[in-house]
Motif scaffolding. Structure first.
Motif, PDB file in Angstrom:
ATOM      1  N   ASP A 283       4.408 -10.096  -8.934  1.00  0.00           N
ATOM      2  CA  ASP A 283       4.356  -9.146  -8.024  1.00  0.00           C
ATOM      3  C   ASP A 283       4.809  -7.895  -8.475  1.00  0.00           C
ATOM      4  OD1 ASP A 283       3.587 -10.649  -5.679  1.00  0.00           O
ATOM      5  OD2 ASP A 283       5.158 -12.282  -6.443  1.00  0.00           O
ATOM      6  N   LEU A 284       5.281  -7.637  -9.707  1.00  0.00           N
ATOM      7  CA  LEU A 284       5.524  -6.316 -10.155  1.00  0.00           C
ATOM      8  C   LEU A 284       4.358  -5.429 -10.200  1.00  0.00           C
ATOM      9  CD1 LEU A 284       8.189  -7.295 -13.031  1.00  0.00           C
ATOM     10  CD2 LEU A 284       8.699  -6.303 -11.041  1.00  0.00           C
ATOM     11  N   ASP A 285       3.291  -5.959 -10.614  1.00  0.00           N
ATOM     12  CA  ASP A 285       1.926  -5.423 -10.686  1.00  0.00           C
ATOM     13  C   ASP A 285       1.415  -5.075  -9.211  1.00  0.00           C
ATOM     14  OD1 ASP A 285       2.128  -4.944 -13.334  1.00  0.00           O
ATOM     15  OD2 ASP A 285       1.029  -6.817 -13.512  1.00  0.00           O
TER      16      ASP A 285
ATOM     17  N   ALA B 166      20.611  -5.185 -15.960  1.00  0.00           N
ATOM     18  CA  ALA B 166      19.908  -5.973 -14.769  1.00  0.00           C
ATOM     19  C   ALA B 166      21.068  -6.710 -13.832  1.00  0.00           C
ATOM     20  CB  ALA B 166      19.243  -7.134 -15.649  1.00  0.00           C
ATOM     21  N   VAL B 167      20.476  -6.593 -12.638  1.00  0.00           N
ATOM     22  CA  VAL B 167      21.302  -7.203 -11.522  1.00  0.00           C
ATOM     23  C   VAL B 167      20.898  -8.603 -11.277  1.00  0.00           C
ATOM     24  CG1 VAL B 167      21.914  -4.962 -10.634  1.00  0.00           C
ATOM     25  CG2 VAL B 167      20.062  -6.183  -9.623  1.00  0.00           C
ATOM     26  N   PRO B 168      21.611  -9.452 -10.464  1.00  0.00           N
ATOM     27  CA  PRO B 168      21.236 -10.737 -10.108  1.00  0.00           C
ATOM     28  C   PRO B 168      19.987 -10.703  -9.188  1.00  0.00           C
ATOM     29  CG  PRO B 168      23.658 -10.643 -10.250  1.00  0.00           C
ATOM     30  CD  PRO B 168      23.073  -9.302 -10.158  1.00  0.00           C
ATOM     31  N   GLY B 169      18.960 -11.564  -9.165  1.00  0.00           N
ATOM     32  CA  GLY B 169      17.902 -11.401  -8.210  1.00  0.00           C
ATOM     33  C   GLY B 169      16.913 -10.625  -8.599  1.00  0.00           C
ATOM     34  N   GLU B 170      17.030  -9.676  -9.506  1.00  0.00           N
ATOM     35  CA  GLU B 170      16.224  -8.551  -9.887  1.00  0.00           C
ATOM     36  C   GLU B 170      15.016  -9.245 -10.729  1.00  0.00           C
ATOM     37  OE1 GLU B 170      15.217  -4.444 -12.119  1.00  0.00           O
ATOM     38  OE2 GLU B 170      17.325  -5.356 -12.073  1.00  0.00           O
ATOM     39  N   ILE B 171      13.656  -9.160 -10.049  1.00  0.00           N
ATOM     40  CA  ILE B 171      12.767  -9.746 -11.020  1.00  0.00           C
ATOM     41  C   ILE B 171      12.383  -8.793 -12.296  1.00  0.00           C
ATOM     42  CG2 ILE B 171      10.200 -10.246 -10.825  1.00  0.00           C
ATOM     43  CD1 ILE B 171      10.436 -10.724  -8.022  1.00  0.00           C
ATOM     44  N   ARG B 172      12.267  -9.417 -13.428  1.00  0.00           N
ATOM     45  CA  ARG B 172      11.925  -9.026 -14.644  1.00  0.00           C
ATOM     46  C   ARG B 172      11.009  -9.838 -15.176  1.00  0.00           C
ATOM     47  NH1 ARG B 172      15.747  -5.043 -17.151  1.00  0.00           N
ATOM     48  NH2 ARG B 172      16.869  -4.101 -15.520  1.00  0.00           N
ATOM     49  N   SER B 173      10.177  -9.105 -16.019  1.00  0.00           N
ATOM     50  CA  SER B 173       9.040  -9.819 -16.719  1.00  0.00           C
ATOM     51  C   SER B 173       9.683 -10.611 -17.761  1.00  0.00           C
ATOM     52  CB  SER B 173       8.167  -8.735 -17.475  1.00  0.00           C
ATOM     53  OG  SER B 173       7.012  -9.383 -18.124  1.00  0.00           O
ATOM     54  N   GLY B 174       9.047 -11.863 -17.618  1.00  0.00           N
ATOM     55  CA  GLY B 174       9.819 -12.933 -18.565  1.00  0.00           C
ATOM     56  C   GLY B 174      11.046 -13.524 -18.314  1.00  0.00           C
TER      57      GLY B 174
ATOM     58  N   SER C  61       0.947  -1.306   0.063  1.00  0.00           N
ATOM     59  CA  SER C  61       0.075   0.128   0.108  1.00  0.00           C
ATOM     60  C   SER C  61       0.692   1.254  -0.078  1.00  0.00           C
ATOM     61  CB  SER C  61      -0.851   0.060   1.133  1.00  0.00           C
ATOM     62  OG  SER C  61      -1.807  -0.950   1.176  1.00  0.00           O
ATOM     63  N   MET C  62       1.904   1.359   0.956  1.00  0.00           N
ATOM     64  CA  MET C  62       2.772   2.396   0.969  1.00  0.00           C
ATOM     65  C   MET C  62       3.562   2.734  -0.473  1.00  0.00           C
ATOM     66  SD  MET C  62       4.160   2.009   4.733  1.00  0.00           S
ATOM     67  CE  MET C  62       5.032   3.561   4.539  1.00  0.00           C
ATOM     68  N   ILE C  63       4.001   1.623  -1.271  1.00  0.00           N
ATOM     69  CA  ILE C  63       4.682   1.838  -2.397  1.00  0.00           C
ATOM     70  C   ILE C  63       3.660   2.644  -3.359  1.00  0.00           C
ATOM     71  CG2 ILE C  63       5.901   0.736  -4.307  1.00  0.00           C
ATOM     72  CD1 ILE C  63       7.025  -1.245  -2.258  1.00  0.00           C
ATOM     73  N   LYS C  64       2.341   1.901  -3.530  1.00  0.00           N
ATOM     74  CA  LYS C  64       1.515   2.556  -4.438  1.00  0.00           C
ATOM     75  C   LYS C  64       1.278   4.002  -4.112  1.00  0.00           C
ATOM     76  CE  LYS C  64      -0.862  -1.731  -4.977  1.00  0.00           C
ATOM     77  NZ  LYS C  64      -2.079  -2.733  -4.529  1.00  0.00           N
TER      78      LYS C  64
ATOM     79  N   ALA D  75       6.818  -1.555  -7.341  1.00  0.00           N
ATOM     80  CA  ALA D  75       8.136  -0.641  -7.048  1.00  0.00           C
ATOM     81  C   ALA D  75       8.849  -0.696  -8.230  1.00  0.00           C
ATOM     82  CB  ALA D  75       8.895  -1.482  -6.094  1.00  0.00           C
ATOM     83  N   ASP D  76      10.150   0.291  -8.379  1.00  0.00           N
ATOM     84  CA  ASP D  76      10.616   0.472  -9.626  1.00  0.00           C
ATOM     85  C   ASP D  76      11.662  -1.023  -9.439  1.00  0.00           C
ATOM     86  OD1 ASP D  76      10.485   3.122 -10.335  1.00  0.00           O
ATOM     87  OD2 ASP D  76      10.879   3.563  -8.482  1.00  0.00           O
ATOM     88  N   ALA D  77      11.686  -1.480  -8.661  1.00  0.00           N
ATOM     89  CA  ALA D  77      12.554  -3.023  -8.738  1.00  0.00           C
ATOM     90  C   ALA D  77      12.236  -3.843  -7.330  1.00  0.00           C
ATOM     91  CB  ALA D  77      14.096  -2.609  -8.791  1.00  0.00           C
ATOM     92  N   ILE D  78      12.180  -5.085  -7.886  1.00  0.00           N
ATOM     93  CA  ILE D  78      11.936  -6.224  -6.675  1.00  0.00           C
ATOM     94  C   ILE D  78      13.522  -7.057  -6.791  1.00  0.00           C
ATOM     95  CG2 ILE D  78      10.925  -8.042  -5.576  1.00  0.00           C
ATOM     96  CD1 ILE D  78       8.280  -6.937  -6.876  1.00  0.00           C
ATOM     97  N   ILE D  79      14.325  -6.610  -5.660  1.00  0.00           N
ATOM     98  CA  ILE D  79      15.339  -7.419  -5.826  1.00  0.00           C
ATOM     99  C   ILE D  79      15.420  -8.705  -4.804  1.00  0.00           C
ATOM    100  CG2 ILE D  79      17.962  -7.251  -5.500  1.00  0.00           C
ATOM    101  CD1 ILE D  79      17.727  -4.337  -6.295  1.00  0.00           C
ATOM    102  N   LYS D  80      15.610  -9.818  -5.174  1.00  0.00           N
ATOM    103  CA  LYS D  80      15.615 -11.143  -4.321  1.00  0.00           C
ATOM    104  C   LYS D  80      16.830 -11.398  -3.738  1.00  0.00           C
ATOM    105  CE  LYS D  80      12.936 -14.482  -5.944  1.00  0.00           C
ATOM    106  NZ  LYS D  80      12.360 -15.701  -6.517  1.00  0.00           N
ATOM    107  N   GLY D  81      16.938 -11.700  -2.361  1.00  0.00           N
ATOM    108  CA  GLY D  81      17.948 -12.073  -1.695  1.00  0.00           C
ATOM    109  C   GLY D  81      18.665 -11.136  -0.972  1.00  0.00           C
ATOM    110  N   GLU D  82      20.032 -11.404  -0.560  1.00  0.00           N
ATOM    111  CA  GLU D  82      20.569 -10.816   0.269  1.00  0.00           C
ATOM    112  C   GLU D  82      21.235  -9.684  -0.629  1.00  0.00           C
ATOM    113  OE1 GLU D  82      21.866 -14.300   3.425  1.00  0.00           O
ATOM    114  OE2 GLU D  82      23.115 -13.875   1.834  1.00  0.00           O
ATOM    115  N   GLY D  83      21.391  -8.406  -0.161  1.00  0.00           N
ATOM    116  CA  GLY D  83      21.545  -7.266  -1.119  1.00  0.00           C
ATOM    117  C   GLY D  83      22.706  -6.432  -1.170  1.00  0.00           C
ATOM    118  N   GLU D  84      23.676  -6.855  -0.348  1.00  0.00           N
ATOM    119  CA  GLU D  84      24.957  -6.123  -0.451  1.00  0.00           C
ATOM    120  C   GLU D  84      25.389  -5.938  -1.432  1.00  0.00           C
ATOM    121  OE1 GLU D  84      24.791  -8.205   3.909  1.00  0.00           O
ATOM    122  OE2 GLU D  84      24.016  -8.654   1.801  1.00  0.00           O
ATOM    123  N   GLU D  85      25.625  -6.511  -2.655  1.00  0.00           N
ATOM    124  CA  GLU D  85      26.145  -6.437  -3.905  1.00  0.00           C
ATOM    125  C   GLU D  85      25.180  -6.013  -4.723  1.00  0.00           C
ATOM    126  OE1 GLU D  85      28.532  -9.411  -5.356  1.00  0.00           O
ATOM    127  OE2 GLU D  85      29.947  -9.438  -3.562  1.00  0.00           O
TER     128      GLU D  85
END
Length: 567
Positions: free
Chosen positions: A115-117, A147-155, A88-91, A121-131
């Motif tokens: 879940d992008l819809d 694109a970065v590792p773990g980033e959810i992208r359509s398709g 809700s807050m992101i929307k 968010a501008d990006a959903i990044i899965k996992g530990e995000g130090e890098e």
């Protein structure tokens, strides 16, 4: 983005947020979120101006609105508890402001392109995000779109990123907390992942492997953060796996003993009862290294239920750990019981209640017990196959509860019956704790320890919160005793010579007392206190030594007097 000014590009402002729905005083506000604190340290070491923030949703929105003109990006930590609030807050933010919004955290493990819809968010990044977070933000600063590792992208398939070598990343820094003010609690994590596979646990159900930090790195972090402290601290080891490897634990305990020579701190950890019954001597070593509070997995008093959960511990293991902790003088041992969990019926609730009351009888003043309902955490066995545990999940997404109402029930109990079962369970525990106190079964030294931990280190256990602190005379008594450490003593602490020569001191003001409950001789002692030694007072009141001893023992037991060497 056009809104990005030259100033923001030179040192982009990033706010990392952990927020939950609007209930103040919940645990998440008191225990630092080391995930966002560690990411803030990493970003700050690489050209960003990052802060970590924890708060309820309304305060979070107000904070963002104050900072909106300077923000380059906001990064939300998303877990099972706050998923709907974050969505809700992101929307809302994306419809009002131009800064980037990134979503991360443990709940992203099971997210997909759909879940992008949902989150927008501008990006959903899965996992530990130090890098990965650093790389994504750097790309936006420079205008790149890689694109970065773990980033959810359509398709595209996005894997959950895990890191193994923690040593190359920056250590968390408390000063990175937005509007930082020093609190007693200092969270530390020594490992990620879990070797156990408890049926209800997100970490056990989803982690691939246990990844332990080198003990040297953990101790370096603790010393660095304690060196910046200005008050006594309470170290809170947040991982479930401190008691997994005996050699590693002993190495850590030795380091903590050395650090306590230089810094004033005590600590908490979670312990596994199955491990501790095999290595009972470690409990003594842990206490000697500063452990004052430990949590063990209790969950149920029914052996078959613990087996179904995959606890790798039995009720008798839990009982043995309680006995050892009490004998060794651990101030507080805490545990949680799941109400309405696997195979729960009226009979299992009765069996668990009986087992818990027996534990309380074994260790008056030690246990700090809590209850919870089963949460259908994604990836766990209970979430995937609730029927195997005779559980019905009414709300798999946990949208309808603030942890105050169950979202599932069992084949044997309805939702209202689960609630009533929890209420009866808590009532019986509370009654037994109060009985122990009223009957004088809790050793005075334990009571004093609880006050010391609460007043000096901010550790308020169940007995303290619900019994001791509600007694205004008792609270005043122990506050003075601790404030004037060594200068004031209790009657039972005095030697034979001191019981003649030390001065009687009135502790509560007369306004605090129920005067009708105090007899005339006791009133005289309170009236003349601060001027006479015990021996002088007995002469003044014409009391024998034996009668004076009985009287002062009684008055001490009612928290009316303490004793000092000098007037």
């Amino acid at each position: 983005m056009d809104f990005i000014s030259k100033t923001i590009k030179e040192k982009p402002k990033v706010l990392l947020i952990y927020t939950q729905r609007m209930i103040r005083g919940r645990t998440f506000e008191m225990i630092e979120n080391l995930g966002i604190l560690t990411l803030a340290a990493q970003l700050n070491a690489h050209g960003f101006d990052a802060n970590a923030y924890t708060g309820i949703t309304t305060d979070t929105v107000k904070t963002i609105e104050k900072m909106k003109d300077n923000l380059f990006a906001i990064c939300f930590y998303c877990d099972f508890d706050n998923q709907s609030a974050v969505a809700s807050m992101i929307k809302y933010l994306k419809s009002h402001y131009d800064f980037y919004v990134v979503l991360g955290g443990p709940h992203t493990r099971h997210m997909t392109a759909t879940d992008l819809d949902v989150y927008q968010a501008d990006a959903i990044i899965k996992g530990e995000g130090e890098e990965t977070l650093l790389k994504w933000l750097n790309g936006k600063v420079t205008g790149g779109e890689a694109a970065v590792p773990g980033e959810i992208r359509s398709g595209e398939k996005a894997d959950y990123v895990q890191i193994n070598d923690f040593s190359k990343y920056e250590l968390p820094c408390n000063e990175d907390v937005l509007d930082y003010r020093e609190m007693p609690l200092l969270s530390v994590i020594t490992a990620r992942g879990c070797p156990y596979r408890c049926a209800f646990c997100f970490e056990g159900g989803n982690s691939k492997k246990l990844r332990m930090r080198p003990v040297e790195d953990v101790l370096e972090e603790i010393e660095q953060r304690l060196s910046n402290s200005h008050r006594p601290r309470y170290l809170f080891f947040t991982d479930d796996t401190l008691t997994t490897d005996t050699d590693r634990l002993k190495l850590l305990l030795a380091g903590l003993r050395e650090l306590r020579k230089k810094h004033d701190f005590v600590w908490f950890c979670e312990g596994h009862p199955g491990f501790l019954v095999k290595h009972p001597e470690l409990i003594r070593e842990m206490i000697d290294s500063g452990m004052v509070r430990m949590q063990i997995g209790m969950e149920s008093g029914v052996a078959e239920v613990l087996k179904a959960y995959g606890k790798q511990a039995k009720p008798e293991d839990i009982k043995k750990v309680v006995e050892i902790c009490y004998e060794e003088g651990l101030p507080q041992l805490t545990g949680n019981y799941i109400i309405g969990g696997a195979f729960e019926t009226e009979e299992t609730l009765k069996e668990t209640t009986k087992a818990v009351l027996e534990l309380l009888n074994l260790a008056p003043g030690l246990l700090d017990l809590s209850t919870t309902f089963i949460m259908p955490l994604p990836g766990t066995k209970i979430y995937n196959h609730p029927e195997d545990f005779r559980i019905v999940l009414e709300d798999r997404d946990y949208i309808t509860s603030f942890e105050d109402f169950p979202v599932n029930h069992t084949w044997g109990l309805s939702l209202p019956e689960v609630c009533m079962g929890r209420s009866r369970f808590i009532t019986k525990i509370s009654q037994r704790m109060k009985e122990q106190f009223e009957k004088g079964l809790i050793p005075k030294e334990r009571i004093k320890q609880d006050f010391q931990l609460a007043l000096k280190y901010g550790i308020a256990g169940g007995y303290f919160k619900y019994i001791y602190a509600k007694n205004i005379v008792m609270f005043h008594y122990y506050s003075k005793l601790i404030e004037y450490d060594g200068l004031l003593k209790e009657w039972y602490e005095l030697s034979k010579a001191e019981k003649d020569n030390w001065i009687i001191q009135k502790i509560p003001a007369f306004s605090m007392l129920d005067i009708k409950a105090v007899n005339q001789i006791e009133l005289d002692i309170l009236k003349y206190s601060g001027r006479f030694s015990v021996k002088e007072m007995s002469h003044k009141l014409k009391l024998s030594s034996e009668n004076m001893n009985k009287l002062l023992t009684k008055m001490s037991d009612h928290y009316l007097i303490l004793f000092s060497e000098f007037i």
